[in-house]
Design a protein around this motif. Sequence first.
Motif, PDB file in Angstrom:
ATOM      1  N   SER A   1       0.749  -1.140  -0.011  1.00  0.00           N
ATOM      2  CA  SER A   1      -0.090   0.034   0.127  1.00  0.00           C
ATOM      3  C   SER A   1       0.959   1.289  -0.071  1.00  0.00           C
ATOM      4  CB  SER A   1      -0.936  -0.029   1.228  1.00  0.00           C
ATOM      5  OG  SER A   1      -0.227  -0.081   2.560  1.00  0.00           O
ATOM      6  N   GLY A   2       0.550   2.615  -0.120  1.00  0.00           N
ATOM      7  CA  GLY A   2       1.258   3.657  -0.504  1.00  0.00           C
ATOM      8  C   GLY A   2       0.448   4.823  -0.828  1.00  0.00           C
ATOM      9  N   ARG A   3       1.242   5.858  -0.895  1.00  0.00           N
ATOM     10  CA  ARG A   3       0.645   7.134  -1.171  1.00  0.00           C
ATOM     11  C   ARG A   3       1.618   7.767  -2.149  1.00  0.00           C
ATOM     12  NH1 ARG A   3       2.506   8.330   3.927  1.00  0.00           N
ATOM     13  NH2 ARG A   3       3.619  10.287   4.181  1.00  0.00           N
ATOM     14  N   VAL A   4       1.305   8.810  -2.811  1.00  0.00           N
ATOM     15  CA  VAL A   4       2.400   9.774  -3.642  1.00  0.00           C
ATOM     16  C   VAL A   4       1.766  11.047  -3.042  1.00  0.00           C
ATOM     17  CG1 VAL A   4       2.800  10.337  -5.792  1.00  0.00           C
ATOM     18  CG2 VAL A   4       2.476   7.916  -5.500  1.00  0.00           C
ATOM     19  N   ASP A   5       2.750  11.914  -2.799  1.00  0.00           N
ATOM     20  CA  ASP A   5       2.676  13.392  -2.494  1.00  0.00           C
ATOM     21  C   ASP A   5       3.687  13.954  -3.335  1.00  0.00           C
ATOM     22  OD1 ASP A   5       0.972  12.931  -0.627  1.00  0.00           O
ATOM     23  OD2 ASP A   5       2.353  12.808   1.068  1.00  0.00           O
ATOM     24  N   ALA A   6       3.109  14.840  -4.481  1.00  0.00           N
ATOM     25  CA  ALA A   6       4.146  15.524  -5.380  1.00  0.00           C
ATOM     26  C   ALA A   6       4.906  14.339  -6.171  1.00  0.00           C
ATOM     27  CB  ALA A   6       4.672  16.610  -4.814  1.00  0.00           C
ATOM     28  N   ASP A   7       6.299  14.656  -5.928  1.00  0.00           N
ATOM     29  CA  ASP A   7       7.201  13.865  -6.500  1.00  0.00           C
ATOM     30  C   ASP A   7       7.901  12.659  -5.437  1.00  0.00           C
ATOM     31  OD1 ASP A   7       8.573  15.443  -4.765  1.00  0.00           O
ATOM     32  OD2 ASP A   7      10.175  15.996  -6.254  1.00  0.00           O
ATOM     33  N   HIS A   8       7.022  12.526  -4.326  1.00  0.00           N
ATOM     34  CA  HIS A   8       7.548  11.548  -3.483  1.00  0.00           C
ATOM     35  C   HIS A   8       6.410  10.243  -2.963  1.00  0.00           C
ATOM     36  CE1 HIS A   8       8.554  10.987   1.094  1.00  0.00           C
ATOM     37  NE2 HIS A   8       9.238   9.932   0.375  1.00  0.00           N
ATOM     38  N   ALA A   9       7.110   9.233  -3.359  1.00  0.00           N
ATOM     39  CA  ALA A   9       6.097   8.048  -2.822  1.00  0.00           C
ATOM     40  C   ALA A   9       6.626   7.404  -1.817  1.00  0.00           C
ATOM     41  CB  ALA A   9       6.283   6.973  -4.349  1.00  0.00           C
ATOM     42  N   VAL A  10       5.630   7.053  -0.896  1.00  0.00           N
ATOM     43  CA  VAL A  10       5.919   6.132   0.290  1.00  0.00           C
ATOM     44  C   VAL A  10       5.308   4.844   0.357  1.00  0.00           C
ATOM     45  CG1 VAL A  10       5.537   6.487   2.705  1.00  0.00           C
ATOM     46  CG2 VAL A  10       6.145   8.241   1.640  1.00  0.00           C
ATOM     47  N   LEU A  11       5.768   3.779   0.163  1.00  0.00           N
ATOM     48  CA  LEU A  11       5.049   2.627   0.007  1.00  0.00           C
ATOM     49  C   LEU A  11       5.152   1.696   1.420  1.00  0.00           C
ATOM     50  CD1 LEU A  11       6.467   1.603  -3.502  1.00  0.00           C
ATOM     51  CD2 LEU A  11       4.471   3.077  -2.890  1.00  0.00           C
ATOM     52  N   ALA A  12       4.492   0.904   1.681  1.00  0.00           N
ATOM     53  CA  ALA A  12       4.453   0.013   3.035  1.00  0.00           C
ATOM     54  C   ALA A  12       4.212  -1.375   2.322  1.00  0.00           C
ATOM     55  CB  ALA A  12       3.303   0.721   3.814  1.00  0.00           C
ATOM     56  N   PRO A  13       5.183  -2.184   2.036  1.00  0.00           N
ATOM     57  CA  PRO A  13       4.919  -3.743   1.962  1.00  0.00           C
ATOM     58  C   PRO A  13       4.491  -4.264   3.122  1.00  0.00           C
ATOM     59  CG  PRO A  13       7.084  -2.792   1.043  1.00  0.00           C
ATOM     60  CD  PRO A  13       6.594  -1.718   1.961  1.00  0.00           C
ATOM     61  N   ARG A  14       3.531  -5.262   3.299  1.00  0.00           N
ATOM     62  CA  ARG A  14       3.029  -5.835   4.292  1.00  0.00           C
ATOM     63  C   ARG A  14       2.913  -7.636   3.789  1.00  0.00           C
ATOM     64  NH1 ARG A  14      -1.220  -3.421   4.424  1.00  0.00           N
ATOM     65  NH2 ARG A  14      -2.933  -5.319   3.848  1.00  0.00           N
ATOM     66  N   GLY A  15       3.456  -8.262   4.695  1.00  0.00           N
ATOM     67  CA  GLY A  15       3.575  -9.605   4.355  1.00  0.00           C
ATOM     68  C   GLY A  15       4.953 -10.536   4.474  1.00  0.00           C
ATOM     69  N   GLU A  16       5.119 -11.251   3.389  1.00  0.00           N
ATOM     70  CA  GLU A  16       6.394 -11.938   3.233  1.00  0.00           C
ATOM     71  C   GLU A  16       7.107 -11.749   2.062  1.00  0.00           C
ATOM     72  OE1 GLU A  16       5.039 -16.049   3.428  1.00  0.00           O
ATOM     73  OE2 GLU A  16       4.638 -15.748   5.816  1.00  0.00           O
ATOM     74  N   LEU A  17       8.594 -11.641   1.929  1.00  0.00           N
ATOM     75  CA  LEU A  17       9.014 -11.477   0.724  1.00  0.00           C
ATOM     76  C   LEU A  17       9.545 -12.996   0.317  1.00  0.00           C
ATOM     77  CD1 LEU A  17      11.540  -8.612   1.478  1.00  0.00           C
ATOM     78  CD2 LEU A  17       9.107  -8.541   0.464  1.00  0.00           C
ATOM     79  N   VAL A  18       8.836 -13.548  -0.402  1.00  0.00           N
ATOM     80  CA  VAL A  18       9.040 -14.908  -0.786  1.00  0.00           C
ATOM     81  C   VAL A  18       8.695 -15.092  -2.516  1.00  0.00           C
ATOM     82  CG1 VAL A  18       8.427 -16.016   1.255  1.00  0.00           C
ATOM     83  CG2 VAL A  18       6.606 -15.412  -0.355  1.00  0.00           C
ATOM     84  N   HIS A  19       8.695 -16.116  -3.058  1.00  0.00           N
ATOM     85  CA  HIS A  19       8.407 -16.261  -4.587  1.00  0.00           C
ATOM     86  C   HIS A  19       7.603 -15.365  -4.960  1.00  0.00           C
ATOM     87  CE1 HIS A  19       8.673 -17.879  -8.439  1.00  0.00           C
ATOM     88  NE2 HIS A  19       7.503 -18.206  -8.396  1.00  0.00           N
ATOM     89  N   GLY A  20       7.904 -14.535  -5.990  1.00  0.00           N
ATOM     90  CA  GLY A  20       6.914 -13.665  -6.461  1.00  0.00           C
ATOM     91  C   GLY A  20       6.585 -12.097  -5.801  1.00  0.00           C
ATOM     92  N   CYS A  21       7.379 -11.641  -4.842  1.00  0.00           N
ATOM     93  CA  CYS A  21       7.482 -10.675  -4.252  1.00  0.00           C
ATOM     94  C   CYS A  21       8.193  -9.432  -5.221  1.00  0.00           C
ATOM     95  CB  CYS A  21       8.194 -10.523  -2.940  1.00  0.00           C
ATOM     96  SG  CYS A  21      10.178 -10.962  -3.097  1.00  0.00           S
TER      97      CYS A  21
END
Length: 231
Positions: free
Chosen positions: A19-39
């Motif tokens: 999930s995340g948001r974009v403010d002007a030229d700045h994107a803030v992203l928040a991954p949630r879960g597991e870094l496994v196959h497909g991430c």
Amino acid sequence: MTSAASSHLTGGLSTLVISGRVDADHAVLAPRGELVHGCAETLAKVLADLPAGVTRVDLDMGDVHFMDTAGLQFLEVLRECAGQRALTVTATNWNGQPRRILELAGLDTTDPVSGRTAAPAVPAPPPVPAASAVALERAERLRVLQTEVEQLRRAIASRPVIDQARGVLMATHGCTSDEAWHVLRETSQLSNTKLRDVAAAVTASADGDGPPPPPGLRTALQRALARRRRD
């Protein structure tokens, strides 16, 4: 002035949601879960959907609670995106098991996207009293963790030659970067050859005086390339 963007930039796998948001030229992203196959594919889709005017991307990794060797591909996607789009990219707030994996792999947990490494020493398993089931479980978990770390280290060491082989396939067969990666992996599986050895053979054969890949490897590579053309 800030511009609003979708509050849910989601990938396709239930093991990881970004999930995340974009403010002007700045994107803030928040991954949630597991870094496994497909991430890595999930992240690549989210980054591709960011507005063209974004110049900085910050990831808060605090809600990622598990990672395996696929986490290295996740970081590689961030590095490639930063280089290709001239972005400033950070991935901070690593906790728990993912942070421990980065520490034992020698990566800088405050900025693993930079690729900086330390020289960590992997501790030996502590003595295990025969009567302690808890100690036995901890020793087994440490053994599994050490195996994952060793896989990460080998992947880090293999990355340059694999990148070179991808470039050879892209130039020779008109592959995209992702297609070249899949051709290398499929060749490795079909020939039962380590991915690094496949990449080294492909890179060596690109030299005018270099040796061709061994027959079995050459056959597997041709099959993987033929399958890519059909797809």
